[in-house]
Motif scaffolding. Structure first.
Motif, PDB file in Angstrom:
ATOM      1  N   ASP A   1       9.674   8.001   2.847  1.00 46.41           N
ATOM      2  CA  ASP A   1       9.100   9.156   3.527  1.00 46.41           C
ATOM      3  C   ASP A   1       8.167   9.880   2.559  1.00 46.41           C
ATOM      4  OD1 ASP A   1       8.443  11.443   4.885  1.00 46.41           O
ATOM      5  OD2 ASP A   1      10.480  12.268   4.934  1.00 46.41           O
ATOM      6  N   PRO A   2       6.842   9.689   2.685  1.00 46.82           N
ATOM      7  CA  PRO A   2       5.893  10.331   1.764  1.00 46.82           C
ATOM      8  C   PRO A   2       5.956  11.852   1.782  1.00 46.82           C
ATOM      9  CG  PRO A   2       4.826   8.561   3.013  1.00 46.82           C
ATOM     10  CD  PRO A   2       6.178   8.777   3.635  1.00 46.82           C
ATOM     11  N   GLU A   3       6.522  12.439   2.834  1.00 40.86           N
ATOM     12  CA  GLU A   3       6.603  13.895   2.946  1.00 40.86           C
ATOM     13  C   GLU A   3       7.983  14.435   2.576  1.00 40.86           C
ATOM     14  OE1 GLU A   3       3.874  15.542   3.522  1.00 40.86           O
ATOM     15  OE2 GLU A   3       2.797  13.647   3.755  1.00 40.86           O
ATOM     16  N   VAL A   4       8.818  13.620   1.983  1.00 41.43           N
ATOM     17  CA  VAL A   4      10.181  14.043   1.670  1.00 41.43           C
ATOM     18  C   VAL A   4      10.152  15.258   0.736  1.00 41.43           C
ATOM     19  CG1 VAL A   4      10.383  12.467  -0.302  1.00 41.43           C
ATOM     20  CG2 VAL A   4      12.454  13.265   0.853  1.00 41.43           C
ATOM     21  N   PRO A   5      10.939  16.301   1.022  1.00 45.31           N
ATOM     22  CA  PRO A   5      10.980  17.458   0.113  1.00 45.31           C
ATOM     23  C   PRO A   5      11.728  17.114  -1.177  1.00 45.31           C
ATOM     24  CG  PRO A   5      12.538  17.744   1.919  1.00 45.31           C
ATOM     25  CD  PRO A   5      11.751  16.498   2.241  1.00 45.31           C
ATOM     26  N   LEU A   6      11.120  17.449  -2.306  1.00 48.57           N
ATOM     27  CA  LEU A   6      11.717  17.199  -3.615  1.00 48.57           C
ATOM     28  C   LEU A   6      11.839  18.524  -4.364  1.00 48.57           C
ATOM     29  CD1 LEU A   6       9.676  14.008  -4.610  1.00 48.57           C
ATOM     30  CD2 LEU A   6      12.047  14.087  -3.782  1.00 48.57           C
ATOM     31  N   PRO A   7      12.771  18.617  -5.321  1.00 50.22           N
ATOM     32  CA  PRO A   7      12.969  19.883  -6.043  1.00 50.22           C
ATOM     33  C   PRO A   7      11.696  20.336  -6.757  1.00 50.22           C
ATOM     34  CG  PRO A   7      14.750  18.332  -6.511  1.00 50.22           C
ATOM     35  CD  PRO A   7      13.706  17.570  -5.777  1.00 50.22           C
ATOM     36  N   PRO A   8      11.435  21.633  -6.786  1.00 43.20           N
ATOM     37  CA  PRO A   8      10.263  22.136  -7.517  1.00 43.20           C
ATOM     38  C   PRO A   8      10.423  21.927  -9.019  1.00 43.20           C
ATOM     39  CG  PRO A   8      11.655  23.956  -6.823  1.00 43.20           C
ATOM     40  CD  PRO A   8      12.217  22.726  -6.171  1.00 43.20           C
ATOM     41  N   LEU A   9       9.310  21.750  -9.702  1.00 43.43           N
ATOM     42  CA  LEU A   9       9.317  21.565 -11.154  1.00 43.43           C
ATOM     43  C   LEU A   9       8.614  22.771 -11.783  1.00 43.43           C
ATOM     44  CD1 LEU A   9       8.387  17.765 -11.327  1.00 43.43           C
ATOM     45  CD2 LEU A   9      10.666  18.808 -11.423  1.00 43.43           C
TER      46      LEU A   9
ATOM     47  N   GLU B   1       0.829  -1.202   0.000  1.00 48.34           N
ATOM     48  CA  GLU B   1       0.000   0.000   0.000  1.00 48.34           C
ATOM     49  C   GLU B   1       0.868   1.259   0.000  1.00 48.34           C
ATOM     50  OE1 GLU B   1      -2.892   0.083   3.075  1.00 48.34           O
ATOM     51  OE2 GLU B   1      -3.917  -1.756   2.414  1.00 48.34           O
ATOM     52  N   ARG B   2       1.919   1.224   0.770  1.00 48.57           N
ATOM     53  CA  ARG B   2       2.842   2.357   0.828  1.00 48.57           C
ATOM     54  C   ARG B   2       3.547   2.546  -0.516  1.00 48.57           C
ATOM     55  NH1 ARG B   2       4.861   4.668   5.552  1.00 48.57           N
ATOM     56  NH2 ARG B   2       6.715   5.984   5.272  1.00 48.57           N
ATOM     57  N   LEU B   3       3.920   1.441  -1.153  1.00 45.96           N
ATOM     58  CA  LEU B   3       4.548   1.505  -2.478  1.00 45.96           C
ATOM     59  C   LEU B   3       3.578   2.098  -3.496  1.00 45.96           C
ATOM     60  CD1 LEU B   3       6.781   0.829  -4.534  1.00 45.96           C
ATOM     61  CD2 LEU B   3       5.750  -1.453  -4.739  1.00 45.96           C
ATOM     62  N   GLN B   4       2.312   1.683  -3.447  1.00 44.80           N
ATOM     63  CA  GLN B   4       1.327   2.219  -4.379  1.00 44.80           C
ATOM     64  C   GLN B   4       1.172   3.719  -4.199  1.00 44.80           C
ATOM     65  OE1 GLN B   4      -0.964   0.364  -6.911  1.00 44.80           O
ATOM     66  NE2 GLN B   4      -0.457   2.483  -7.432  1.00 44.80           N
ATOM     67  N   ALA B   5       1.144   4.174  -2.951  1.00 45.63           N
ATOM     68  CA  ALA B   5       1.027   5.614  -2.691  1.00 45.63           C
ATOM     69  C   ALA B   5       2.234   6.372  -3.243  1.00 45.63           C
ATOM     70  CB  ALA B   5       0.883   5.861  -1.193  1.00 45.63           C
ATOM     71  N   ALA B   6       3.433   5.788  -3.099  1.00 45.59           N
ATOM     72  CA  ALA B   6       4.638   6.425  -3.622  1.00 45.59           C
ATOM     73  C   ALA B   6       4.607   6.485  -5.141  1.00 45.59           C
ATOM     74  CB  ALA B   6       5.875   5.669  -3.144  1.00 45.59           C
TER      75      ALA B   6
ATOM     76  N   ASP C   1      20.435   3.808  -3.736  1.00 49.41           N
ATOM     77  CA  ASP C   1      19.210   4.582  -3.912  1.00 49.41           C
ATOM     78  C   ASP C   1      17.965   3.718  -3.734  1.00 49.41           C
ATOM     79  OD1 ASP C   1      20.668   6.863  -4.447  1.00 49.41           O
ATOM     80  OD2 ASP C   1      20.510   6.676  -6.621  1.00 49.41           O
ATOM     81  N   LEU C   2      18.045   2.472  -4.196  1.00 50.49           N
ATOM     82  CA  LEU C   2      16.884   1.584  -4.170  1.00 50.49           C
ATOM     83  C   LEU C   2      16.721   0.827  -2.864  1.00 50.49           C
ATOM     84  CD1 LEU C   2      17.228   0.084  -7.766  1.00 50.49           C
ATOM     85  CD2 LEU C   2      15.430   1.622  -6.984  1.00 50.49           C
ATOM     86  N   ARG C   3      17.687   0.960  -1.949  1.00 55.50           N
ATOM     87  CA  ARG C   3      17.691   0.162  -0.729  1.00 55.50           C
ATOM     88  C   ARG C   3      16.399   0.225   0.078  1.00 55.50           C
ATOM     89  NH1 ARG C   3      21.637  -3.400  -0.597  1.00 55.50           N
ATOM     90  NH2 ARG C   3      23.181  -1.769  -0.941  1.00 55.50           N
ATOM     91  N   PRO C   4      15.701   1.375   0.174  1.00 53.65           N
ATOM     92  CA  PRO C   4      14.447   1.379   0.933  1.00 53.65           C
ATOM     93  C   PRO C   4      13.399   0.398   0.383  1.00 53.65           C
ATOM     94  CG  PRO C   4      15.209   3.628   0.589  1.00 53.65           C
ATOM     95  CD  PRO C   4      16.090   2.748  -0.243  1.00 53.65           C
ATOM     96  N   LEU C   5      13.466   0.078  -0.900  1.00 56.45           N
ATOM     97  CA  LEU C   5      12.518  -0.849  -1.506  1.00 56.45           C
ATOM     98  C   LEU C   5      12.953  -2.301  -1.362  1.00 56.45           C
ATOM     99  CD1 LEU C   5      11.762   1.071  -4.824  1.00 56.45           C
ATOM    100  CD2 LEU C   5      10.282   0.906  -2.817  1.00 56.45           C
ATOM    101  N   GLY C   6      14.243  -2.543  -1.473  1.00 57.74           N
ATOM    102  CA  GLY C   6      14.755  -3.901  -1.403  1.00 57.74           C
ATOM    103  C   GLY C   6      16.157  -3.980  -1.964  1.00 57.74           C
TER     104      GLY C   6
ATOM    105  N   ARG D   1      15.094   6.876  -7.974  1.00 60.39           N
ATOM    106  CA  ARG D   1      15.511   7.464  -6.702  1.00 60.39           C
ATOM    107  C   ARG D   1      14.319   8.073  -5.965  1.00 60.39           C
ATOM    108  NH1 ARG D   1      20.567  11.563  -6.150  1.00 60.39           N
ATOM    109  NH2 ARG D   1      21.624   9.588  -6.536  1.00 60.39           N
ATOM    110  N   GLU D   2      13.488   8.827  -6.688  1.00 59.31           N
ATOM    111  CA  GLU D   2      12.362   9.470  -6.031  1.00 59.31           C
ATOM    112  C   GLU D   2      11.307   8.466  -5.589  1.00 59.31           C
ATOM    113  OE1 GLU D   2      10.786  12.761  -8.218  1.00 59.31           O
ATOM    114  OE2 GLU D   2      12.631  13.950  -8.026  1.00 59.31           O
ATOM    115  N   LEU D   3      11.122   7.380  -6.339  1.00 57.98           N
ATOM    116  CA  LEU D   3      10.189   6.340  -5.919  1.00 57.98           C
ATOM    117  C   LEU D   3      10.611   5.759  -4.576  1.00 57.98           C
ATOM    118  CD1 LEU D   3       7.758   4.499  -6.468  1.00 57.98           C
ATOM    119  CD2 LEU D   3       9.315   2.954  -7.697  1.00 57.98           C
ATOM    120  N   ALA D   4      11.905   5.452  -4.441  1.00 55.16           N
ATOM    121  CA  ALA D   4      12.404   4.898  -3.181  1.00 55.16           C
ATOM    122  C   ALA D   4      12.302   5.909  -2.045  1.00 55.16           C
ATOM    123  CB  ALA D   4      13.847   4.437  -3.360  1.00 55.16           C
ATOM    124  N   ARG D   5      12.588   7.173  -2.341  1.00 57.76           N
ATOM    125  CA  ARG D   5      12.524   8.212  -1.301  1.00 57.76           C
ATOM    126  C   ARG D   5      11.085   8.463  -0.863  1.00 57.76           C
ATOM    127  NH1 ARG D   5      15.847  13.436  -2.842  1.00 57.76           N
ATOM    128  NH2 ARG D   5      15.453  13.859  -0.632  1.00 57.76           N
ATOM    129  N   LEU D   6      10.144   8.466  -1.796  1.00 60.04           N
ATOM    130  CA  LEU D   6       8.736   8.668  -1.451  1.00 60.04           C
ATOM    131  C   LEU D   6       8.178   7.474  -0.683  1.00 60.04           C
ATOM    132  CD1 LEU D   6       7.543  10.270  -4.799  1.00 60.04           C
ATOM    133  CD2 LEU D   6       7.433  11.367  -2.544  1.00 60.04           C
TER     134      LEU D   6
END
Length: 458
Positions: A206-214, A87-92, A425-430, A198-203
């Motif tokens: 931490d779903p609230e992780v700050p990411l660069p503005p686009l 569920e957390r992965l889907q949200a990310a 970078d991918l370590r949070p996922l596996g 990288r951003e998938l793993a970071r999100l």
């Protein structure tokens, strides 16, 4: 004295060459009006816009009737997960799709592309393999891998990428198993792939992780590319290439086996699957040897990119019997002089240039590296003209695209600025256990990057 002046010129261009070859393209396409070349137009976000030259090539390369075609430009990742919250992965993944609009792009019937509006979701499908024994699980996992890596998605239909989780054990919330991710890269370059993973793993972490503005989009960038074609600088570069194409050598004449599919590149530590058309070899230079390479290259006034390019070309010359030939050299064409935020945007910014090698220009490796660098400097200086434009012109002169093909590639990936690695970078996922990629109409590709203070070649 003349040689000394030439060496000083190389030394002064060293840092610029590194950045041009690796990532940003800061010096390519810079004009007095660089800051106003790109204009953000969010109100036009969902209106159709043309494919880039590279996107057109990838789209055509999916056609199995073409030599070397029938393959998608895509990457497949397989991660071993001890405790994955699906569920957390889907949200990310939902957040990632919402953040990067080119993850929502489709190709229209007339050949343009369009960004689809939200909400959209790439679903994470779950298959429970817990009832199977060990051999049964292995067989099913191999079947899933073969199916996903052989997939060639219809670019008119969304989504083109997919995510699956094979549950092997554990509970509903935190399960053990294998995560399968397939990213169709018709709309993302190598830098974009780094951003997405990288951003998938970071999100996920931490779903609230700050990411660069686009603040700008890939659509804005392509509009600026078309605008630049009206400048005197572009006309000058086009004239440079028209003269150079008069005598440009063909690709090295390497022995090869016949295949109807594009190159399939497998980074797996296990045996290669039968469907792989090309085997990927890899190696890592340790920290001491990497440091020595960088130091010696700088001492001689050349980049390590040029040194490695000369070595690679020398090997090709030996096996092909050709002393003069042309390499296809990708470059990550994010013109940061237009807008620094382009470095964080997902899109197919990459193009390539044609790099001619001539063994007669040097008798030692370093002399050939110097010649390689001089050639690179000229082609990158005139890098406003895309590689596909050059191949089309060659095809017109030589009687078709097959006569103009440049299928032997030399790729300098961006060096990791933070010293981290793709696996980290991918370590949070596996734990990454397999990375597979396919590219249409490529015979051979030498890829390298420096991260964790080591040179990785693959």
């Amino acid at each position: 004295p003349s040689g000394q002046n030439k060496r000083v010129s190389r030394a002064e261009g060293l840092a610029r060459l590194n950045s041009l070859a690796a990532l940003s393209g800061k010096g390519i396409g810079t004009t007095p009006k660089a800051q106003t070349m790109l204009i953000a137009a969010p109100e036009s976000r969902h209106e159709p816009f043309p494919l880039s030259d590279t996107q057109q090539a990838y789209r055509l390369g999916r056609d199995a009737s073409l030599e070397g075609g029938g393959a998608a430009m895509q990457s497949y990742l397989e991660l071993r997960c001890d405790s994955l919250d699906v569920e957390r992965l889907q949200a990310a993944l939902d957040a990632l799709v919402a953040r990067h609009e080119m993850l929502r792009a489709v190709v229209l019937e007339e050949g343009a592309q369009r960004i689809l509006p939200l909400p959209l979701r790439i679903p994470v499908t779950i298959e429970d393999l817990g009832a199977l024994d060990e051999s049964g699980q292995a067989a099913r996992l191999a079947e899933i891998s073969r199916s996903m890596t052989a997939e060639v998605s219809d670019l008119r239909v969304w989504p083109q990428s997919e995510a699956r989780f094979s549950r092997l054990g554990g509970g509903e919330k935190n399960a053990s198993g294998v995560l399968h991710l397939r990213f169709d890269q018709w709309a993302m370059d190598g830098r974009s792939f780094q951003i997405v993973t990288r951003e998938l793993a970071r999100l996920y972490e931490d779903p609230e992780v700050p990411l660069p503005p686009l603040d700008v989009s890939f659509r804005d960038y392509l509009t600026a590319v078309e605008r630049e074609k009206e400048t005197p600088e572009y006309a000058n570069s086009l004239e440079y290439w028209r003269k150079k194409l008069d005598t440009l050598a063909g690709p090295p004449s390497l022995p090869r086996r016949e295949s109807t599919r594009g190159a399939s590149l497998d980074f797996s530590p296990v045996d290669q699957d039968e469907h792989c058309a090309v085997i990927r070899r890899s190696d890592v230079l340790d920290e001491a040897d990497t440091a020595a390479l960088l130091k010696e290259s700088a001492k001689r006034g050349v980049t390590h990119v040029s040194a490695l390019g000369a070595i690679y070309a020398g090997v090709l010359a030996f096996w092909s019997g050709n002393s003069r030939f042309t390499l296809n050299s990708p470059r990550f064409n994010r013109n940061l002089s237009w807008h620094p935020g382009l470095n964080d945007v997902v899109g197919e910014f990459a193009t390539f240039t044609l790099h001619e090698y001539d063994a007669s220009l040097g008798t030692t490796v370093m002399e050939q590296a110097e010649a390689f660098q001089e050639e690179a400097w000229g082609t990158l200086t005139h890098g406003r003209v895309s590689g596909m434009t050059l191949l089309r012109e060659l095809a017109r002169r030589r009687g078709g695209m097959s006569a103009a093909a440049m299928p032997v590639v030399f790729t300098a990936m961006p060096d990791a600025s933070d010293g981290g690695s793709f696996e980290d970078d991918l370590r949070p996922l596996g734990i990454l256990q397999r990375l597979y990629g396919s590219t249409p109409q490529v015979w051979l590709d030498c890829v390298f990057s420096v991260f964790s203070n080591k040179l990785h070649m693959y």
